[in-house]
Design a protein around this motif. Sequence first.
Motif: not given
Length: 64
Positions: A9, A13, A30, A33-34
Amino acid sequence: MELEEIMEKLDDTVNRMENEKLTLEQSYQCFSEGMKLVQEGNRAIDRVEKKIQILMEDEGEAVD
């Protein structure tokens, strides 16, 4: 989530950020999320390290 899934994932990303034309808001999402994936990955690694330490102690070997 398993470490391998987290890494996949995170790779997705990063690829999205590098290869897609994103708005500032999308880039921020992004990135956010990373960072969450990195933190989750670190926790997964910590869990594995603790398991290894326990196994090594059970075998009578010192662990630094």
